[in-house]
Design a protein around this motif. Sequence first.
Motif, PDB file in Angstrom:
ATOM      1  N   GLN A   1      -1.854   4.283   3.996  1.00 54.14           N
ATOM      2  CA  GLN A   1      -2.445   5.225   4.713  1.00 54.14           C
ATOM      3  C   GLN A   1      -3.337   6.322   3.697  1.00 54.14           C
ATOM      4  O   GLN A   1      -4.803   6.437   4.064  1.00 54.14           O
ATOM      5  N   LYS A   2      -2.963   6.582   2.706  1.00 51.95           N
ATOM      6  CA  LYS A   2      -3.724   7.506   1.701  1.00 51.95           C
ATOM      7  C   LYS A   2      -4.690   6.738   1.250  1.00 51.95           C
ATOM      8  O   LYS A   2      -5.820   7.500   0.999  1.00 51.95           O
ATOM      9  N   LEU A   3      -4.858   5.365   0.970  1.00 58.71           N
ATOM     10  CA  LEU A   3      -5.970   4.670   0.360  1.00 58.71           C
ATOM     11  C   LEU A   3      -6.982   4.439   1.691  1.00 58.71           C
ATOM     12  O   LEU A   3      -7.934   3.827   1.383  1.00 58.71           O
ATOM     13  N   GLY A   4      -6.483   4.732   2.838  1.00 63.78           N
ATOM     14  CA  GLY A   4      -7.379   4.184   3.950  1.00 63.78           C
ATOM     15  C   GLY A   4      -7.744   2.733   4.253  1.00 63.78           C
ATOM     16  O   GLY A   4      -8.564   2.364   4.708  1.00 63.78           O
ATOM     17  N   VAL A   5      -6.477   1.980   3.884  1.00 57.97           N
ATOM     18  CA  VAL A   5      -6.599   0.534   4.400  1.00 57.97           C
ATOM     19  C   VAL A   5      -5.428  -0.119   4.970  1.00 57.97           C
ATOM     20  O   VAL A   5      -5.118  -1.197   4.801  1.00 57.97           O
ATOM     21  N   GLU A   6      -5.239   0.784   5.910  1.00 56.61           N
ATOM     22  CA  GLU A   6      -4.064   0.607   7.047  1.00 56.61           C
ATOM     23  C   GLU A   6      -4.341  -0.629   7.700  1.00 56.61           C
ATOM     24  O   GLU A   6      -3.414  -1.458   8.239  1.00 56.61           O
TER      25      GLU A   6
END
Length: 261
Positions: free
Chosen positions: A58-63
């Motif tokens: 989620q923090k990396l934006g790759v959900e």
Amino acid sequence: MADFCDLLVFTDLDGTLIDHDTYDFSPAFPALSALKNMSAGLVLASSKTAPEISDLRQKLGVEEWPAIVENGAGLLTPFVQQSPDASQYETVRRVLESLPKDLRSLFLGFGDLSVAQVAQLTGLSHAGAARAKERSFSEPGQWSGTAEQRDAFLAALAQQGVTAQQGGRFLTLSLGTNKVDQMRNLIETYRPRHTIALGDAPNDIAMLEFADLGIVVANPAREPLAPLETENTGGIIRTKKPGPTGWNLAVLEAIDRLART
């Protein structure tokens, strides 16, 4: 999500995309942004648990991309936060407890420790350590015996279907599936034109060798990997800079290389 992408990147976390000591990944932001802009897939592949990786994803934006959890013993599907059950982990623990005491006592697993002890051992926050103990597939731990005792320990586990993989920090026990097994399945699903894999530890080697381009990320906290089979032909390269700084430079260089092909 379409079942095709031009580039699929598989990456280890601790000591690779994430700093070994601080758990920071901000130096990798330029490369992460570049991957996002070209709609490349980023598959996190780590010994971390589903709750840990879900938070990082989620923090990396790759959900929207799957993640390989617990050293490949499990797969976390897109947008899902938790693995379905812990039956495999319970099996591993039962096998571990069935070993002779002289061997069992030499392995200190996360299941033997409190949340506070895991936090002290790993440097994680209390909340992070709690997530690290929410295991579904595998048991990481520290080995304190001799090499000969380790061989006997692994042989006793293997007799009951449990295998071990050495990571950057821990020896991890599971029922056998590894990172490259999951990687193969995801490549069949997404059919990328190009694949890149990044890692720093022995349990990353098969993944590095299976990718079109494998990148060994420098990690001063551990012994470097021995020369790998395709290094002399350029199929595997090594970073000079460690952790997320080396990850960032190597991925940007790989993207530039692909753009010229």
